[in-house]
Structures are given as structure tokens and as C-alpha cells.
Motif scaffolding. Structure first.
Motif, PDB file in Angstrom:
ATOM      1  N   TYR A 115       4.425  18.494  -7.764  1.00 53.42           N
ATOM      2  CA  TYR A 115       5.075  18.135  -6.504  1.00 53.42           C
ATOM      3  C   TYR A 115       4.750  16.710  -6.063  1.00 53.42           C
ATOM      4  CZ  TYR A 115       5.983  23.103  -6.226  1.00 53.42           C
ATOM      5  OH  TYR A 115       6.400  24.368  -6.506  1.00 53.42           O
ATOM      6  N   SER A 116       3.747  16.119  -6.689  1.00 56.91           N
ATOM      7  CA  SER A 116       3.319  14.786  -6.249  1.00 56.91           C
ATOM      8  C   SER A 116       4.396  13.731  -6.472  1.00 56.91           C
ATOM      9  CB  SER A 116       2.035  14.380  -6.965  1.00 56.91           C
ATOM     10  OG  SER A 116       2.262  14.255  -8.345  1.00 56.91           O
ATOM     11  N   GLU A 117       5.153  13.835  -7.547  1.00 60.02           N
ATOM     12  CA  GLU A 117       6.201  12.840  -7.795  1.00 60.02           C
ATOM     13  C   GLU A 117       7.299  12.943  -6.740  1.00 60.02           C
ATOM     14  OE1 GLU A 117       8.682  10.883 -11.496  1.00 60.02           O
ATOM     15  OE2 GLU A 117       7.487  12.660 -11.838  1.00 60.02           O
ATOM     16  N   ALA A 118       7.612  14.167  -6.310  1.00 58.72           N
ATOM     17  CA  ALA A 118       8.600  14.343  -5.244  1.00 58.72           C
ATOM     18  C   ALA A 118       8.079  13.756  -3.933  1.00 58.72           C
ATOM     19  CB  ALA A 118       8.937  15.820  -5.062  1.00 58.72           C
ATOM     20  N   LEU A 119       6.783  13.949  -3.650  1.00 64.22           N
ATOM     21  CA  LEU A 119       6.192  13.361  -2.449  1.00 64.22           C
ATOM     22  C   LEU A 119       6.209  11.834  -2.536  1.00 64.22           C
ATOM     23  CD1 LEU A 119       4.746  13.597   0.250  1.00 64.22           C
ATOM     24  CD2 LEU A 119       2.592  13.823  -1.010  1.00 64.22           C
ATOM     25  N   GLY A 120       5.881  11.296  -3.702  1.00 62.69           N
ATOM     26  CA  GLY A 120       5.930   9.849  -3.907  1.00 62.69           C
ATOM     27  C   GLY A 120       7.335   9.306  -3.690  1.00 62.69           C
ATOM     28  N   GLY A 121       8.327  10.011  -4.208  1.00 65.84           N
ATOM     29  CA  GLY A 121       9.719   9.604  -4.006  1.00 65.84           C
ATOM     30  C   GLY A 121      10.106   9.651  -2.544  1.00 65.84           C
ATOM     31  N   THR A 122       9.623  10.659  -1.840  1.00 60.55           N
ATOM     32  CA  THR A 122       9.901  10.776  -0.405  1.00 60.55           C
ATOM     33  C   THR A 122       9.296   9.596   0.359  1.00 60.55           C
ATOM     34  OG1 THR A 122       9.927  13.180  -0.623  1.00 60.55           O
ATOM     35  CG2 THR A 122       9.648  12.286   1.603  1.00 60.55           C
ATOM     36  N   ILE A 123       8.091   9.186  -0.026  1.00 56.62           N
ATOM     37  CA  ILE A 123       7.452   8.031   0.616  1.00 56.62           C
ATOM     38  C   ILE A 123       8.297   6.783   0.380  1.00 56.62           C
ATOM     39  CG2 ILE A 123       5.453   6.480   0.510  1.00 56.62           C
ATOM     40  CD1 ILE A 123       3.751   9.035   0.003  1.00 56.62           C
ATOM     41  N   PHE A 134       0.838  -1.199   0.000  1.00 57.79           N
ATOM     42  CA  PHE A 134       0.000   0.000   0.000  1.00 57.79           C
ATOM     43  C   PHE A 134       0.874   1.250   0.000  1.00 57.79           C
ATOM     44  CE2 PHE A 134      -1.987   3.454   2.384  1.00 57.79           C
ATOM     45  CZ  PHE A 134      -3.142   3.663   1.637  1.00 57.79           C
ATOM     46  N   SER A 135       1.883   1.261   0.888  1.00 57.93           N
ATOM     47  CA  SER A 135       2.768   2.429   0.991  1.00 57.93           C
ATOM     48  C   SER A 135       3.496   2.688  -0.324  1.00 57.93           C
ATOM     49  CB  SER A 135       3.797   2.215   2.102  1.00 57.93           C
ATOM     50  OG  SER A 135       3.165   2.043   3.330  1.00 57.93           O
ATOM     51  N   VAL A 136       4.029   1.634  -0.912  1.00 61.07           N
ATOM     52  CA  VAL A 136       4.728   1.784  -2.189  1.00 61.07           C
ATOM     53  C   VAL A 136       3.735   2.182  -3.282  1.00 61.07           C
ATOM     54  CG1 VAL A 136       6.056   0.566  -3.944  1.00 61.07           C
ATOM     55  CG2 VAL A 136       6.619   0.275  -1.549  1.00 61.07           C
ATOM     56  N   GLY A 137       2.543   1.596  -3.248  1.00 62.89           N
ATOM     57  CA  GLY A 137       1.505   1.964  -4.217  1.00 62.89           C
ATOM     58  C   GLY A 137       1.129   3.428  -4.104  1.00 62.89           C
ATOM     59  N   LEU A 138       1.072   3.931  -2.883  1.00 68.76           N
ATOM     60  CA  LEU A 138       0.764   5.342  -2.666  1.00 68.76           C
ATOM     61  C   LEU A 138       1.811   6.219  -3.337  1.00 68.76           C
ATOM     62  CD1 LEU A 138      -1.245   7.173  -1.126  1.00 68.76           C
ATOM     63  CD2 LEU A 138       0.325   7.075   0.802  1.00 68.76           C
ATOM     64  N   GLY A 139       3.076   5.867  -3.162  1.00 70.24           N
ATOM     65  CA  GLY A 139       4.150   6.631  -3.805  1.00 70.24           C
ATOM     66  C   GLY A 139       4.126   6.492  -5.317  1.00 70.24           C
ATOM     67  N   MET A 140       3.917   5.264  -5.805  1.00 66.06           N
ATOM     68  CA  MET A 140       3.878   5.035  -7.251  1.00 66.06           C
ATOM     69  C   MET A 140       2.664   5.688  -7.896  1.00 66.06           C
ATOM     70  SD  MET A 140       4.996   1.029  -7.527  1.00 66.06           S
ATOM     71  CE  MET A 140       4.338   0.873  -9.162  1.00 66.06           C
TER      72      MET A 140
END
Length: 185
Positions: free
Chosen positions: A165-173, A24-30
């Protein structure tokens, strides 16, 4: 149904949920990378499949190398997620329309292996304790597939709210999750 079976089903379901929360966590970032519904379905299916394959491989390895392989798998998975997260952050600031990492083909395999390596360790443990392997891997696959889909769908909603900014947030996750695996507290 016997109370022993119900107890084992409940224990395996809780374990499957815990492993699926990683997905789920990785899916959220992806999900913060622009994805179509078909890609979301495919990604969830592949990650679920790896959550079946990896514990089976762990069960097959059995007691022989459980401690060493278990920790090695966790470190490899954490490193992969950290690197993928860093690449996502780099791509977000690069101002390119094309994502740096595509969750398709080889990129999807890297994601799937990275997020399912911890289930290899769980498979090692289950192999030693004589759990019902088919029930365990069926639950692992089902939970991780559904939770990956949920993470991807929620991530895609966040992506539409946050824009570039969402891709940066996903990368941070992904980096955070990778560090969680690399630096267990």
C-alpha cells in the motif's frame, strides 16, 4: 559579518527551507518505492542540483517574462507531479513487482524538474531584487538535497511498514502536492 548580510542569509535560508520542503514531500512519496541507499543519495543529489539550476535559469530570465513564465512553471510542475502520482497509484494496484515509474534516468529527471520548477519562479523574483545569486542557489541546493534525503529515508521506513500500500500512499502524496501547485488557495 554585517547585520545586512545576516538578515539576507536568514531570509534566503527560510526561502531555501520552504523550497526544500517541496522536495521533502516529493521525497517522502518517492521513498515509498523500494530504493537502495545509493539510489537515495543519487536522487537527493540530482534534485538538489536542479534546485540550483532552475533558480539560476529564472534569474537569467529576469524581469522580461517573470509573471508569465513563473505561473507556467508552477502549472507544468503541478501537472507532472499529478501524473506521476496517478501512475504510482495505478502501479500499486497492478500487482507488479516492478514500479511503474523508476526514479532513475528519465524518471528521475521528470521528478527533479517537477519539484524544482517552483524554484525557477523564485529565481525570477530574486533576479529582479538583486539578491546574492550564488549564496541563494547554494542554500537552495543544500536545503533541497538534505530534505530530499530525509523524505526518501522516512518514506522507505513507511514503505516497510505499509508494504504494497505504500506506493499508493506515495502516489497520493504526489497527487496532493501536484494539486497544491495547480489549485493555489
Amino acid at each position: 559579518m554585517s547585520s545586512v548580510f545576516i538578515g539576507e542569509l536568514l531570509a534566503l535560508s527560510m526561502m531555501a527551507f520552504a523550497l526544500g520542503m517541496d522536495a521533502f514531500s516529493v521525497g517522502l512519496g518517492m521513498g515509498m518505492v523500494r530504493l537502495r541507499k545509493r539510489e537515495i543519495f543519487h536522487i537527493g543529489f540530482v534534485i538538489g542540483l536542479f534546485h540550483v539550476i532552475m533558480p539560476l535559469a529564472g534569474m537569467a530570465a529576469g524581469q522580461l517574462l517573470s509573471g508569465f513564465l513563473g505561473m507556467l512553471a508552477v502549472y507544468i510542475g503541478g501537472s507532472l507531479l499529478f501524473i506521476l502520482g496517478a501512475q504510482m497509484i495505478f502501479a500499486a494496484f497492478k500487482q507488479s513487482e516492478e514500479p511503474f515509474i523508476s526514479p532513475a534516468g528519465a524518471g528521475l529527471l521528470i521528478f527533479a524538474v517537477g519539484v524544482s520548477l517552483d524554484s525557477f519562479s523564485v529565481g525570477l523574483g530574486l533576479g529582479m531584487y538583486g539578491s546574492k545569486p550564488l549564496l541563494a542557489v547554494a542554500l537552495f541546493g543544500a536545503f533541497s538535497t538534505v530534505l530530499t534525503w530525509a523524505g526518501l529515508l522516512i518514506g522507505s521506513k513507511v514503505q516497510s511498514w505499509l508494504g504494497s500500500y505504500s506506493e499508493a500512499l506515495g502516489g497520493t502524496i504526489l497527487i496532493g502536492f501536484g494539486l497544491k501547485l495547480l489549485l493555489p488557495l
